[in-house]
Design a protein around this motif. Structure first.
Motif, PDB file in Angstrom:
ATOM      1  N   THR A  42      -6.308  -3.400  -2.470  1.00 52.45           N
ATOM      2  CA  THR A  42      -5.621  -3.213  -1.195  1.00 52.45           C
ATOM      3  C   THR A  42      -4.892  -1.877  -1.159  1.00 52.45           C
ATOM      4  N   ALA A  43      -4.215  -1.543  -2.252  1.00 47.26           N
ATOM      5  CA  ALA A  43      -3.497  -0.266  -2.316  1.00 47.26           C
ATOM      6  C   ALA A  43      -4.462   0.913  -2.207  1.00 47.26           C
ATOM      7  N   ALA A  44      -5.623   0.811  -2.866  1.00 49.01           N
ATOM      8  CA  ALA A  44      -6.589   1.901  -2.826  1.00 49.01           C
ATOM      9  C   ALA A  44      -7.173   2.082  -1.428  1.00 49.01           C
ATOM     10  N   LEU A  45      -7.450   0.982  -0.740  1.00 53.36           N
ATOM     11  CA  LEU A  45      -8.065   1.059   0.579  1.00 53.36           C
ATOM     12  C   LEU A  45      -7.078   1.496   1.657  1.00 53.36           C
ATOM     13  N   THR A  46      -5.845   1.016   1.573  1.00 52.89           N
ATOM     14  CA  THR A  46      -4.873   1.263   2.641  1.00 52.89           C
ATOM     15  C   THR A  46      -3.943   2.436   2.358  1.00 52.89           C
ATOM     16  N   GLY A  47      -3.821   2.813   1.082  1.00 45.92           N
ATOM     17  CA  GLY A  47      -2.866   3.850   0.730  1.00 45.92           C
ATOM     18  C   GLY A  47      -1.460   3.333   0.565  1.00 45.92           C
ATOM     19  N   VAL A  48      -1.291   1.999   0.561  1.00 45.35           N
ATOM     20  CA  VAL A  48       0.037   1.386   0.460  1.00 45.35           C
ATOM     21  C   VAL A  48      -0.015   0.242  -0.545  1.00 45.35           C
ATOM     22  N   ARG A  49       0.954   0.184  -1.422  1.00 42.89           N
ATOM     23  CA  ARG A  49       1.048  -0.908  -2.380  1.00 42.89           C
ATOM     24  C   ARG A  49       1.848  -2.061  -1.763  1.00 42.89           C
ATOM     25  N   PRO A  50       1.275  -3.275  -1.676  1.00 48.68           N
ATOM     26  CA  PRO A  50       2.022  -4.417  -1.149  1.00 48.68           C
ATOM     27  C   PRO A  50       3.288  -4.681  -1.964  1.00 48.68           C
ATOM     28  N   VAL A  51       4.319  -5.163  -1.299  1.00 54.68           N
ATOM     29  CA  VAL A  51       5.640  -5.370  -1.897  1.00 54.68           C
ATOM     30  C   VAL A  51       5.768  -6.808  -2.396  1.00 54.68           C
ATOM     31  N   PRO A  52       6.267  -7.026  -3.627  1.00 52.72           N
ATOM     32  CA  PRO A  52       6.477  -8.402  -4.101  1.00 52.72           C
ATOM     33  C   PRO A  52       7.406  -9.172  -3.165  1.00 52.72           C
ATOM     34  N   GLY A  53       7.018 -10.411  -2.859  1.00 51.28           N
ATOM     35  CA  GLY A  53       7.809 -11.228  -1.946  1.00 51.28           C
ATOM     36  C   GLY A  53       8.390 -12.460  -2.574  1.00 51.28           C
TER      37      GLY A  53
END
Length: 246
Positions: free
Chosen positions: A43-54
């Motif tokens: 996801t980070a590679a495709l979007t350029g954003v690392r998801p945030v731990p929730g």
């Protein structure tokens, strides 16, 4: 689906409280995976954003019947704009196995998949009662909570989600808890949310019973599935059965 008009013996049907038909808005989308680390990296590679731990639910404990599989599955979040968020959920090998199969069919997945969605409501008990009166039983609402990485406690009520077998969302009432999208989440705007189902009419009837308007193009005929398009830093990314840049 319509309600009766009453009779001389029974009188008119009881009016629904306002919250039973108050606007229901998209709360979040659920992207489930059998391999959380791999899906987060993809996801980070495709979007350029690392998801945030929730945060995460404990793998074991006194969860209500039917919710045992909620444990052992940490979540990571992205904002979608408009007070909604994108949830990535998968098993945590460092937690004990949950007391039952994990929610969202995670244990049976062979790859990531957009499995379901939630709508935010107020007065969840009234909403459930209204749905039942209109021919659809979303399940009894139950109270749940989790701790975020900073130690804050989030509490809410929800109806049990399905496992990707249908399109009807589960209902979620945050009550007085601040909504997770209000935190410092990176935002990837939701461009579109589309769906297909073998019986589009039946799917639309369930949505109508819940008082939910499908937030995109009409449900089309085909295999049951959800597809979301997010606006990433490098362009648009489609999430459905896996993810791909377009």
């Amino acid at each position: 689906m319509t309600r009766g008009s009453g009779s001389a013996e029974t009188g008119p049907p009881a009016a629904e409280p306002p919250e039973a038909r108050s606007p229901a808005v998209v709360d979040h989308l659920v992207y489930a995976t059998p391999d959380l680390d791999r899906t987060l990296a993809e996801t980070a590679a495709l979007t350029g954003v690392r998801p945030v731990p929730g945060g995460s639910h404990p793998g074991r404990g006194p969860l209500p019947h039917g919710l045992k599989g909620m444990g052992g599955a940490p979540i990571h979040l992205l904002g979608l704009g408009g007070g909604a968020y994108f949830e990535i959920i998968g098993p945590d090998p460092e937690q004990p196995a949950p007391d039952g199969p994990r929610w969202f069919g995670i244990d049976a997945l062979t790859g990531p998949r957009l499995v379901t969605w939630a709508v935010r409501v107020t007065g969840i008990a009234a909403r459930v009662a209204a749905a039942r009166a209109h021919g659809y039983a979303p399940g009894a609402p139950v109270a749940m909570s989790r701790r975020t990485p900073d130690g804050s406690r989030l509490a809410w009520q929800l109806t049990p989600p399905g496992t990707g077998a249908g399109l009807a969302p589960f209902l979620l009432d945050w009550g007085e808890t601040p909504h997770p999208s209000g935190g410092a989440l990176p935002v990837l705007p939701l461009v579109s949310l589309t769906a297909s189902h073998p019986g589009p009419g039946a799917a639309r009837a369930e949505l109508a019973a819940l008082g939910v308007r499908w937030p995109g193009e009409p449900v089309t005929a085909g295999p049951t599935g959800l597809t979301a398009v997010l606006e990433g830093r490098h362009g648009r990314v489609v999430f459905g059965r896996g993810a791909v840049a377009v």
